[in-house]
Design an enzyme around this catalytic site. Structure first.
Site, PDB file in Angstrom:
ATOM      1  N   LYS A  37      12.388   0.480   0.962  1.00  0.00           N
ATOM      2  CA  LYS A  37      12.006   0.926   2.107  1.00  0.00           C
ATOM      3  C   LYS A  37      11.717  -0.046   3.231  1.00  0.00           C
ATOM      4  O   LYS A  37      10.464  -1.420   2.078  1.00  0.00           O
ATOM      5  CB  LYS A  37      11.459   1.924   2.593  1.00  0.00           C
ATOM      6  CG  LYS A  37       9.950   2.422   2.491  1.00  0.00           C
ATOM      7  CD  LYS A  37       8.827   1.806   2.323  1.00  0.00           C
ATOM      8  CE  LYS A  37       7.798   1.954   2.302  1.00  0.00           C
ATOM      9  NZ  LYS A  37       6.261   0.562   2.515  1.00  0.00           N
ATOM     10  N   ASP A  71       4.619   7.652   2.417  1.00  0.00           N
ATOM     11  CA  ASP A  71       6.136   6.989   2.206  1.00  0.00           C
ATOM     12  C   ASP A  71       7.435   8.433   1.414  1.00  0.00           C
ATOM     13  O   ASP A  71       8.243   7.960   1.859  1.00  0.00           O
ATOM     14  CB  ASP A  71       6.389   5.930   1.144  1.00  0.00           C
ATOM     15  CG  ASP A  71       5.458   4.852   1.767  1.00  0.00           C
ATOM     16  OD1 ASP A  71       4.951   5.386   3.521  1.00  0.00           O
ATOM     17  OD2 ASP A  71       4.778   3.993   1.814  1.00  0.00           O
TER      18      ASP A  71
END
Length: 275
Positions: free
Chosen positions: A15, A137
């Site tokens: 990401k 996350d």
């Protein structure tokens, strides 16, 4: 021990934090953040299979895992709430650099949660709740794609995907501790502009390169580039490629350069489109 010859392959995508700010410190010691998160097609690969020995987690990997083992933490978190009548074996091929801010460990944990979700028929909604127990996350990385992320990471608003952008990565050979990074920032460094993440998303959709550059922000970047010359060197190298924007992801150490039509990696839609 009997190990099933049958395994499933999960891809754990990296990401980027296209926007990342800290709004406040919470009473529980975590921080409230706001950010625009995006997955790219750099990924770890996990071969996951069930094993007979209940509760056992076996991990084989091409590199040494440092710090908290989020794969095992993901399994133990599911065990707390569900009757998991088996163990798992994970063959992990790491491609995402560790300590880079690309979310590799969190994405590996999300991949294990998706596997367990299928086996135990856990809904995506409940997987997201479990993911928040594993790491900040992890909820976003259960699905991936493009999202506004708030709270300590548990509040995720998935958006229509940003497409047709590519990115190059410039990752120095240093690892930055997220805990250390949060210790380095203080309230005077927070931008406190929670609406900017959505404005940046709209700029990406409109392909407004000037606005993308103007709105992109990472609360950790100035501190980490001054602390680590290697990160500043990577940023300088990325900027020489004349990108739309070059910046640090997460708490570092990796720098990414967004390009309109070139670059090694591409922005991707949610993970379920890429299994």
């Amino acid at each position: 021990m009997v190990i099933s010859d049958y395994f499933e392959i999960e891809r754990a995508y990296a990401k980027l934090n296209l926007y990342l700010d800290v709004l406040s410190k919470r009473p529980d010691g975590y921080h409230n953040i706001t950010g625009l998160f995006q997955t790219i097609d750099l990924h770890d690969e996990l071969e996951i299979s069930q094993i007979d020995k209940r509760g056992e987690v076996r991990i084989e990997t091409n590199i040494e895992i440092q710090g908290t083992n989020l794969i095992e933490k993901a399994f133990r978190t599911v065990e707390k709430f569900y009757n998991v009548g088996f163990g798992i074996k994970v063959r992990l091929k790491k491609n995402i650099p560790m300590g880079s801010g690309l979310g590799g460990g969190s994405s590996d944990a999300a991949a294990v949660l998706r596997f367990l979700g299928r086996k135990l028929k856990i809904s995506i909604k409940d997987l997201l709740i479990l993911a928040a127990e594993v790491g900040s996350d992890v909820p976003f990385l259960i699905v991936g794609g493009t999202a506004i992320v708030e709270g300590r990471g548990e509040k995720v608003t998935f958006l229509n995907p940003i497409s047709d952008y590519r990115v190059d990565l410039f990752c120095p050979t240093i690892s930055v501790s997220t805990k250390f990074a949060y210790q380095m920032i203080h309230e005077s460094t927070y931008a406190k502009k929670p609406d900017f993440a959505l404005k940046l998303y709209e700029a990406y959709l409109k392909r407004d390169h000037n606005q993308i550059k103007a709105l992109s922000y990472n609360v950790f970047q100035e501190i980490m580039t001054s602390k680590y010359p290697q990160i500043q060197d990577a940023l300088d190298k990325a900027q020489r490629c004349n990108p739309i924007v070059a910046m640090m992801t997460g708490s570092g150490s990796c720098i990414f350069a967004v390009q309109a039509d070139k670059g090694k990696y591409r922005f991707i839609e949610d993970v379920f489109q890429h299994l």
